[in-house]
Design a protein around this motif. Structure first.
Motif, mmCIF file in Angstrom:
data_model
loop_
_atom_site.group_PDB
_atom_site.id
_atom_site.type_symbol
_atom_site.label_atom_id
_atom_site.label_comp_id
_atom_site.label_asym_id
_atom_site.label_seq_id
_atom_site.Cartn_x
_atom_site.Cartn_y
_atom_site.Cartn_z
ATOM 1 N N LYS A 20 89.699 96.348 32.645
ATOM 2 C CA LYS A 20 88.296 96.290 32.245
ATOM 3 C C LYS A 20 87.792 94.851 32.337
ATOM 4 C CE LYS A 20 87.873 100.568 31.592
ATOM 5 N NZ LYS A 20 87.166 101.297 32.615
ATOM 6 N N PRO A 21 86.555 94.683 32.792
ATOM 7 C CA PRO A 21 85.988 93.337 32.927
ATOM 8 C C PRO A 21 85.570 92.772 31.573
ATOM 9 C CG PRO A 21 84.373 94.980 33.542
ATOM 10 C CD PRO A 21 85.652 95.720 33.286
ATOM 11 N N SER A 22 85.404 91.449 31.526
ATOM 12 C CA SER A 22 84.949 90.801 30.303
ATOM 13 C C SER A 22 83.431 90.912 30.188
ATOM 14 C CB SER A 22 85.355 89.330 30.306
ATOM 15 O OG SER A 22 84.581 88.619 31.267
ATOM 16 N N THR A 23 82.936 90.647 28.997
ATOM 17 C CA THR A 23 81.489 90.665 28.758
ATOM 18 C C THR A 23 80.793 89.617 29.620
ATOM 19 O OG1 THR A 23 81.828 91.426 26.496
ATOM 20 C CG2 THR A 23 79.716 90.369 26.973
ATOM 21 N N ASP A 24 81.352 88.423 29.688
ATOM 22 C CA ASP A 24 80.740 87.347 30.482
ATOM 23 C C ASP A 24 80.719 87.689 31.963
ATOM 24 O OD1 ASP A 24 80.188 85.815 28.250
ATOM 25 O OD2 ASP A 24 82.058 84.680 28.394
ATOM 26 N N ASP A 25 81.797 88.306 32.460
ATOM 27 C CA ASP A 25 81.821 88.694 33.871
ATOM 28 C C ASP A 25 80.772 89.764 34.161
ATOM 29 O OD1 ASP A 25 83.779 86.886 34.564
ATOM 30 O OD2 ASP A 25 85.417 88.323 34.394
ATOM 31 N N CYS A 26 80.616 90.708 33.243
ATOM 32 C CA CYS A 26 79.592 91.742 33.422
ATOM 33 C C CYS A 26 78.196 91.138 33.416
ATOM 34 C CB CYS A 26 79.713 92.823 32.344
ATOM 35 S SG CYS A 26 81.045 94.000 32.649
ATOM 36 N N ARG A 27 77.945 90.211 32.496
ATOM 37 C CA ARG A 27 76.635 89.548 32.464
ATOM 38 C C ARG A 27 76.360 88.815 33.769
ATOM 39 N NH1 ARG A 27 77.614 87.804 26.635
ATOM 40 N NH2 ARG A 27 76.502 89.409 25.470
ATOM 41 N N ALA A 28 77.365 88.111 34.278
ATOM 42 C CA ALA A 28 77.191 87.362 35.522
ATOM 43 C C ALA A 28 76.952 88.303 36.702
ATOM 44 C CB ALA A 28 78.418 86.490 35.783
ATOM 45 N N ALA A 29 77.675 89.414 36.743
ATOM 46 C CA ALA A 29 77.503 90.378 37.833
ATOM 47 C C ALA A 29 76.120 91.011 37.789
ATOM 48 C CB ALA A 29 78.584 91.453 37.770
ATOM 49 N N ILE A 30 75.654 91.368 36.596
ATOM 50 C CA ILE A 30 74.331 91.978 36.450
ATOM 51 C C ILE A 30 73.251 90.970 36.809
ATOM 52 C CG2 ILE A 30 72.698 92.879 34.744
ATOM 53 C CD1 ILE A 30 75.213 94.206 33.412
ATOM 54 N N SER A 31 73.428 89.735 36.388
ATOM 55 C CA SER A 31 72.464 88.684 36.720
ATOM 56 C C SER A 31 72.392 88.472 38.238
ATOM 57 C CB SER A 31 72.868 87.384 36.020
ATOM 58 O OG SER A 31 72.005 86.347 36.370
ATOM 59 N N THR A 61 85.514 98.327 37.007
ATOM 60 C CA THR A 61 86.801 97.655 37.089
ATOM 61 C C THR A 61 86.582 96.158 37.252
ATOM 62 O OG1 THR A 61 86.922 97.816 39.494
ATOM 63 C CG2 THR A 61 87.857 99.653 38.211
ATOM 64 N N ARG A 62 87.604 95.380 36.963
ATOM 65 C CA ARG A 62 87.519 93.928 37.155
ATOM 66 C C ARG A 62 87.187 93.583 38.602
ATOM 67 N NH1 ARG A 62 92.640 91.223 34.055
ATOM 68 N NH2 ARG A 62 92.024 91.834 31.960
ATOM 69 N N ASP A 63 87.811 94.295 39.535
ATOM 70 C CA ASP A 63 87.586 94.002 40.951
ATOM 71 C C ASP A 63 86.146 94.246 41.364
ATOM 72 O OD1 ASP A 63 90.235 93.274 41.266
ATOM 73 O OD2 ASP A 63 90.856 95.234 42.016
ATOM 74 N N ALA A 64 85.558 95.354 40.917
ATOM 75 C CA ALA A 64 84.170 95.671 41.270
ATOM 76 C C ALA A 64 83.215 94.647 40.674
ATOM 77 C CB ALA A 64 83.806 97.074 40.800
ATOM 78 N N VAL A 65 83.472 94.229 39.443
ATOM 79 C CA VAL A 65 82.613 93.242 38.792
ATOM 80 C C VAL A 65 82.749 91.882 39.466
ATOM 81 C CG1 VAL A 65 82.202 92.000 36.624
ATOM 82 C CG2 VAL A 65 82.554 94.468 36.610
ATOM 83 N N ALA A 66 83.964 91.479 39.798
ATOM 84 C CA ALA A 66 84.165 90.206 40.492
ATOM 85 C C ALA A 66 83.467 90.224 41.849
ATOM 86 C CB ALA A 66 85.656 89.922 40.664
ATOM 87 N N CYS A 67 83.553 91.337 42.532
ATOM 88 C CA CYS A 67 82.888 91.489 43.826
ATOM 89 C C CYS A 67 81.377 91.350 43.658
ATOM 90 C CB CYS A 67 83.247 92.837 44.435
ATOM 91 S SG CYS A 67 82.479 93.176 46.020
ATOM 92 N N LYS A 78 76.377 96.207 47.740
ATOM 93 C CA LYS A 78 76.556 97.659 47.883
ATOM 94 C C LYS A 78 78.002 98.023 48.197
ATOM 95 C CE LYS A 78 71.792 98.591 49.034
ATOM 96 N NZ LYS A 78 70.817 98.981 50.022
ATOM 97 N N ALA A 79 78.702 97.143 48.888
ATOM 98 C CA ALA A 79 80.106 97.394 49.230
ATOM 99 C C ALA A 79 81.036 97.260 48.014
ATOM 100 C CB ALA A 79 80.549 96.447 50.332
ATOM 101 N N CYS A 80 80.537 96.697 46.938
ATOM 102 C CA CYS A 80 81.361 96.449 45.746
ATOM 103 C C CYS A 80 81.609 97.693 44.910
ATOM 104 C CB CYS A 80 80.694 95.404 44.862
ATOM 105 S SG CYS A 80 80.625 93.777 45.599
ATOM 106 N N ASP A 81 80.853 98.749 45.101
ATOM 107 C CA ASP A 81 80.964 99.943 44.270
ATOM 108 C C ASP A 81 80.669 99.608 42.818
ATOM 109 O OD1 ASP A 81 81.308 102.674 43.940
ATOM 110 O OD2 ASP A 81 83.417 102.445 43.406
ATOM 111 N N PHE A 82 79.647 98.764 42.618
ATOM 112 C CA PHE A 82 79.266 98.313 41.282
ATOM 113 C C PHE A 82 77.972 98.973 40.815
ATOM 114 C CE2 PHE A 82 76.955 95.178 38.606
ATOM 115 C CZ PHE A 82 77.838 95.111 37.556
#
Length: 85
Positions: A20-31, A61-67, A78-82
């Motif tokens: 599972k991704p971290s809160t900060d990683d999710c915020r960064a991905a959404i931003s 997943t961590r990978d999708a969020v990092a992507c 779009k390729a990230c499946d996020f």
């Protein structure tokens, strides 16, 4: 026997949540997603974003969020499946 069950439950919880991704990683991905979609200038979306962060943490997943966090184009995003389908 109870100790054994406690250990099993704790270990299962650690293993089950390790991708599972971290809160900060999710915020960064959404931003980054909002920036790429051109919706990052919308004001007053803090509560909505926090809802999306919780959704990201629970369903990504961590990978999708990092992507998604590192995507530079919409095609890469779009390729990230996020993004929700």
């Amino acid at each position: 026997m109870k100790r054994f069950l406690v250990v099993v439950v704790v270990v299962a919880g650690m293993v089950g949540g390790c991708d599972k991704p971290s809160t900060d990683d999710c915020r960064a991905a959404i931003s980054n997603m909002e920036r790429l979609l051109g919706t990052d200038t919308t004001n007053g979306r803090t509560a909505e974003n926090e809802s999306e962060v919780r959704r990201c943490k629970g369903g990504s997943t961590r990978d999708a969020v990092a992507c998604a966090k590192n995507a530079n184009t919409l095609a890469q995003l779009k390729a990230c499946d996020f993004m929700a389908k």
